[in-house]
Design an enzyme around this catalytic site. Structure first.
Site, PDB file in Angstrom:
ATOM      1  N   PHE A 131     -19.081 -11.170  -2.221  1.00  0.00           N
ATOM      2  CA  PHE A 131     -19.925 -12.106  -1.473  1.00  0.00           C
ATOM      3  C   PHE A 131     -19.761 -13.502  -2.067  1.00  0.00           C
ATOM      4  O   PHE A 131     -19.836 -13.692  -3.281  1.00  0.00           O
ATOM      5  CB  PHE A 131     -21.385 -11.668  -1.537  1.00  0.00           C
ATOM      6  CG  PHE A 131     -22.230 -12.320  -0.486  1.00  0.00           C
ATOM      7  CD1 PHE A 131     -22.217 -11.855   0.820  1.00  0.00           C
ATOM      8  CD2 PHE A 131     -23.021 -13.413  -0.806  1.00  0.00           C
ATOM      9  CE1 PHE A 131     -22.990 -12.473   1.800  1.00  0.00           C
ATOM     10  CE2 PHE A 131     -23.793 -14.035   0.169  1.00  0.00           C
ATOM     11  CZ  PHE A 131     -23.784 -13.563   1.466  1.00  0.00           C
TER      12      PHE A 131
ATOM     13  N   ASP B  11     -15.408 -11.929   8.183  1.00  0.00           N
ATOM     14  CA  ASP B  11     -15.640 -10.779   7.298  1.00  0.00           C
ATOM     15  C   ASP B  11     -15.313  -9.502   8.089  1.00  0.00           C
ATOM     16  O   ASP B  11     -14.149  -9.147   8.221  1.00  0.00           O
ATOM     17  CB  ASP B  11     -17.097 -10.859   6.841  1.00  0.00           C
ATOM     18  CG  ASP B  11     -17.490  -9.794   5.843  1.00  0.00           C
ATOM     19  OD1 ASP B  11     -16.607  -9.260   5.158  1.00  0.00           O
ATOM     20  OD2 ASP B  11     -18.693  -9.485   5.739  1.00  0.00           O
TER      21      ASP B  11
ATOM     22  N   LYS C 224     -24.863 -21.664  10.741  1.00  0.00           N
ATOM     23  CA  LYS C 224     -24.918 -22.935  10.039  1.00  0.00           C
ATOM     24  C   LYS C 224     -23.730 -23.102   9.096  1.00  0.00           C
ATOM     25  O   LYS C 224     -23.397 -24.204   8.699  1.00  0.00           O
ATOM     26  CB  LYS C 224     -26.211 -23.006   9.188  1.00  0.00           C
ATOM     27  CG  LYS C 224     -27.484 -22.865   9.963  1.00  0.00           C
ATOM     28  CD  LYS C 224     -28.658 -22.826   8.960  1.00  0.00           C
ATOM     29  CE  LYS C 224     -29.947 -22.460   9.652  1.00  0.00           C
ATOM     30  NZ  LYS C 224     -31.024 -22.230   8.674  1.00  0.00           N
TER      31      LYS C 224
HETATM   32  P1  5GP Z   1     -18.736 -10.899  10.222  1.00  0.00           P
HETATM   33  O1  5GP Z   1     -19.369 -10.739  11.560  1.00  0.00           O
HETATM   34  O2  5GP Z   1     -17.275 -11.293  10.294  1.00  0.00           O
HETATM   35  O3  5GP Z   1     -18.942  -9.671   9.372  1.00  0.00           O
HETATM   36  O4  5GP Z   1     -19.487 -12.008   9.419  1.00  0.00           O
HETATM   37  C1  5GP Z   1     -20.127 -13.030  10.054  1.00  0.00           C
HETATM   38  C2  5GP Z   1     -20.936 -13.914   9.179  1.00  0.00           C
HETATM   39  O5  5GP Z   1     -21.432 -13.247   8.035  1.00  0.00           O
HETATM   40  C3  5GP Z   1     -20.150 -15.076   8.631  1.00  0.00           C
HETATM   41  O6  5GP Z   1     -19.975 -16.104   9.563  1.00  0.00           O
HETATM   42  C4  5GP Z   1     -21.060 -15.475   7.491  1.00  0.00           C
HETATM   43  O7  5GP Z   1     -22.111 -16.266   7.974  1.00  0.00           O
HETATM   44  C5  5GP Z   1     -21.589 -14.140   7.001  1.00  0.00           C
HETATM   45  N1  5GP Z   1     -20.797 -13.685   5.833  1.00  0.00           N
HETATM   46  C6  5GP Z   1     -19.852 -12.736   5.778  1.00  0.00           C
HETATM   47  N2  5GP Z   1     -19.337 -12.629   4.532  1.00  0.00           N
HETATM   48  C7  5GP Z   1     -19.996 -13.531   3.793  1.00  0.00           C
HETATM   49  C8  5GP Z   1     -19.908 -13.934   2.414  1.00  0.00           C
HETATM   50  O8  5GP Z   1     -19.147 -13.435   1.584  1.00  0.00           O
HETATM   51  N3  5GP Z   1     -20.767 -14.929   2.044  1.00  0.00           N
HETATM   52  C9  5GP Z   1     -21.647 -15.521   2.887  1.00  0.00           C
HETATM   53  N4  5GP Z   1     -22.430 -16.484   2.393  1.00  0.00           N
HETATM   54  N5  5GP Z   1     -21.740 -15.182   4.176  1.00  0.00           N
HETATM   55  C10 5GP Z   1     -20.923 -14.197   4.622  1.00  0.00           C
END
Ligand code: 5GP
Ligand code: MG
Length: 175
Positions: free
Chosen positions: A152, A103, A43
């Site tokens: 975060f 991330d 979302k």
């Molecule tokens: P990844 O697979 O790259 O670790 O992260 C995927 C998802 O994790 C992102 O699309 C997001 O929804 C969530 N995410 C990662 N870091 C953050 C953050 O600092 N804040 C928030 N709200 N969501 C995060």
């Protein structure tokens, strides 16, 4: 007592608006004479995508995917699955994926792989924020709004347990 997170402003709505303008200019320049298909990752990307597309003077189309990688926690499980896939045919299209944050990269790596198999003419990634310090898999980012540190963040579509998506600015969560 209920958990009361401390929010500290990191990126203001004005800074976001400027970044959206800049990204839109870059995208417009690169997609002249094309009809890109923008795919938003639900979302989190919906607020960014809504602002971005209104700055794009292109005959673009939209679709959305919904993936699950995070549970209710702040850490990635390392496992991704598709909850809602694309419905638009992708073969031969110029596809631009719109994300809120990269991330560890695990989610977007999985999505790009899923989309590549559908044989788009081109496949690029635009993310509002990038947290390179946490990367676990390499992800090519074509359009980047902001590089953020290892904290975060919430607001402007980004949530903590589904809350704070409606904040107009981006905040760090201090706990
Ligand atoms: P990844 O697979 O790259 O670790 O992260 C995927 C998802 O994790 C992102 O699309 C997001 O929804 C969530 N995410 C990662 N870091 C953050 C953050 O600092 N804040 C928030 N709200 N969501 C995060
Ligand atoms: Mg996301």
């Amino acid at each position: 007592m209920a958990f009361q997170p401390q929010l500290k402003i990191l990126i203001s709505r004005d800074e976001i608006a400027k970044a959206v303008d800049r990204l839109a200019s870059e995208i417009e320049r690169d997609y002249q004479d094309k009809q890109p298909l923008l795919i938003g990752v639900l979302k989190g990307s919906f607020v960014f995508m809504a602002d971005l597309i209104r700055q794009l003077d292109l005959p673009l189309e939209l679709d959305f995917v919904r993936l699950a990688s995070y549970g209710a926690a702040k850490e990635s499980s390392g496992k991704v699955r598709i909850i809602q896939g694309v419905t638009t045919p992708i073969k031969g299209r110029d596809v631009l994926v719109i994300e809120d944050i990269v991330d560890t990269g695990i989610t977007i790596y999985f999505l790009l792989d899923y989309l590549k198999k559908k044989q788009p003419a081109s496949l690029k990634l635009c993310t509002l924020t990038d947290k390179p310090s946490r990367r676990r898999v390499p992800v090519p980012i074509d359009y980047r709004g902001f590089t953020v540190s290892n904290k975060f963040i919430v607001g402007y579509g980004l949530d903590l347990d589904q809350k704070f998506r409606n904040l107009p600015d981006i905040y760090t969560l201090e706990d």
